[in-house]
Design an enzyme around this catalytic site. Structure first.
Site, PDB file in Angstrom:
ATOM      1  N   LYS A   5      18.204  18.638   5.354  1.00 29.08           N
ATOM      2  CA  LYS A   5      17.961  17.467   6.200  1.00 29.08           C
ATOM      3  C   LYS A   5      16.851  16.606   5.606  1.00 29.08           C
ATOM      4  CE  LYS A   5      14.634  19.792   9.236  1.00 29.08           C
ATOM      5  NZ  LYS A   5      14.242  20.099  10.622  1.00 29.08           N
ATOM      6  N   TYR A  16     -12.722   0.379   0.841  1.00 30.24           N
ATOM      7  CA  TYR A  16     -12.756  -0.315   2.118  1.00 30.24           C
ATOM      8  C   TYR A  16     -13.750   0.340   3.074  1.00 30.24           C
ATOM      9  CZ  TYR A  16      -8.515  -2.884   0.826  1.00 30.24           C
ATOM     10  OH  TYR A  16      -7.614  -3.704   0.212  1.00 30.24           O
TER      11      TYR A  16
END
Length: 366
Positions: free
Chosen positions: A37, A252
Site C-alpha cells: 500500500k 529562519y
C-alpha cells in the site's frame, strides 16, 4: 566539473527480497502476504510487487485503495490482491477491472458489496478486537444473517501493540479474535498479524500474515535486534561550504547562534523532500570521507530545500560531496527516534517525493 543539486533515494531490492524471505520463514506455514500500500511505502509498488511475484513466488498482496490494486495487478497477473479500505462507488471500476478482493469492515460496506458483487470474488471480513479502528464490533456481528457470514473468504483483525511483546493488549486481542472467529466464522481461515505480530510467536500467525514495514527494513520488533536488512539510503549533495563567524545566526527565525567561529555546509535536502522539520537543531547527518565516518550536527531550522550543518571538524569536505541522510549506519528507525516520530511516516514521506533521483539496486535491475 560535475555538480549535483538533487537528493538521491536508493532502494536495495536485494535486501528487500531477503527481508521478505526471512519473514516468510518466520511465518511458518502461514501465507506470507506482501503489503504494498501507499506505493509500497513510497518505494514503488509495481516494481516491488513484480520482484516478489517473480522471485519469491508471492501470490498475496495487500493495498489500501482500489486504484493501488489496479496498478499492482499489472505486476502480479494472477495474485490475490486485497484492498484494506474496502469497496465503494469511487473504486468499483477498479475492483471489476482488476478482480480485487475487498476487506469489508462495516455493515454499510457489506450492503454495498451485496449490491455490487463481483463474480468469483469473496471478501475478507475485518473484525474489531481492541484497536478501535476499522472493523465490525461484536454487536454488529451478532446482527448479521447466516447468509451474510457466508459472503467471506477470510476473517482478519489488526494488533494495536504488536511492537511491544509483553503488552497486555496482545493477549487481549488474540483472545478476542479467537472468540469472534469461533463464534461467528468458525470455518474461515484467519489473519491477525502484520509485520510486528509475526515476531510474537506461532499463536499469532494463523493462516496468513501481512508483511509490510519489516519487509522495507524497519524494526517492527524493537525489543530485539533488527533482523531486517536496510533497504533505503538517502543522500544529498553539498551545494556550498561557508565560514560562520562567532555571533552569527543560522536559518529562519535565527534559532542557532554560533558561540565560536564555525564552518557550515548547505546540503540540498529539506522538509520539502520529506526530512522532518523536528530534526532542526537536534538532528545529524553524516559524511563518509577517506573511509572515515564524520557526524555533522544540523544547525538552525530545516528549510524546504536545504539543511545547514556544522562541518567545522571535517577535513577535506568539498562542494559536491554527498551527505548521508539515511543509511546503514543511520537508519529510518534512528531518524524516527531523533525526530520524535515513527520510521513508517518518514519512509512514506521520503518515498513519494518526486524531487529525488531514484535508483534501484539489485532485484530486477541486476
Amino acid at each position: 566539473m560535475s555538480i549535483l543539486t538533487r537528493p538521491i533515494l536508493e532502494i536495495n531490492l536485494d535486501n528487500l527480497l531477503d527481508n521478505y524471505l526471512t519473514l516468510k520463514k518466520i511465518s511458518g506455514k502461514a501465507i506470507a502476504a506482501a503489503v504494498v500500500k501507499d506505493d509500497a511505502y513510497g518505494l514503488g509498488a509495481k516494481k516491488i510487487a513484480k520482484l516478489l511475484y517473480n522471485k519469491a513466488k508471492c501470490r498475496h498482496f495487500f493495498v489500501a485503495h482500489g486504484v493501488e490494486g489496479k496498478e499492482v495487478r499489472e505486476a502480479a497477473p494472477d495474485a490475490f490482491i486485497y484492498v484494506l479500505q474496502g469497496i465503494g462507488e469511487d473504486s468499483l471500476d477498479e475492483f471489476n477491472e482488476a478482480q480485487l478482493i475487498p476487506v469489508i469492515s462495516s455493515k454499510e460496506q457489506l450492503a454495498f458489496w451485496k449490491e455490487h458483487r463481483i463474480a468469483g470474488i469473496k471478501p475478507i471480513v475485518n473484525v474489531e478486537t481492541g484497536l478501535n479502528r476499522l472493523g465490525f464490533r461484536e454487536y454488529e456481528l451478532s446482527e448479521l444473517e447466516e447468509s451474510d457470514r457466508k459472503e467471506f473468504s477470510y476473517v482478519m483483525s489488526h494488533l494495536a501493540c504488536g511492537d511491544a511483546k509483553e503488552h497486555f493488549m496482545n493477549q487481549h486481542q488474540l483472545d478476542m479474535f479467537n472468540f469472534l472467529r469461533d463464534t461467528y466464522f468458525p470455518k474461515l481461515p484467519a489473519s491477525l498479524s502484520a509485520s510486528d505480530g509475526t515476531f510474537l510467536g506461532e499463536d499469532y500467525l494463523f493462516d496468513m500474515v501481512r508483511l509490510g514495514a519489516a519487509m522495507y527494513g524497519i524494526n517492527t520488533a524493537p525489543y530485539r535486534e533488527n533482523q531486517m536488512k536496510n533497504v533505503v539510503t538517502v543522500k544529498a549533495p553539498v551545494l556550498q561550504i561557508a565560514d560562520l563567524p562567532k555571533g552569527e545566526f543560522v536559518g529562519y527565525s535565527a534559532t542557532y547562534r554560533a558561540t565560536a567561529n564555525r564552518k557550515i555546509a548547505i546540503v540540498s535536502i529539506g522538509y520539502g523532500d520529506g526530512v522532518p522539520r523536528s530534526l532542526s537543531n537536534v538532528g545529524k547527518i553524516f559524511f563518509n570521507l577517506c573511509d572515515k565516518l564524520h557526524e555533522a550536527r544540523i544547525l538552525g531550522l530545516i528549510s524546504m530545500d536545504n539543511i545547514i550543518c556544522d562541518v567545522t571538524d571535517i577535513q577535506n569536505l568539498q562542494v559536491g560531496d554527498m551527505a548521508h541522510i539515511v543509511s546503514d549506519f543511520y537508519t529510518l528507525d534512528d531518524m524516527g527516534r531523533d525526530a520524535g516520530t515513527i520510521s513508517y511516516e518518514i519512509i512514506s514521506r521520503l518515498g513519494k517525493n518526486q524531487r529525488f533521483i531514484r535508483k534501484y539496486k539489485g532485484g530486477e535491475e541486476e
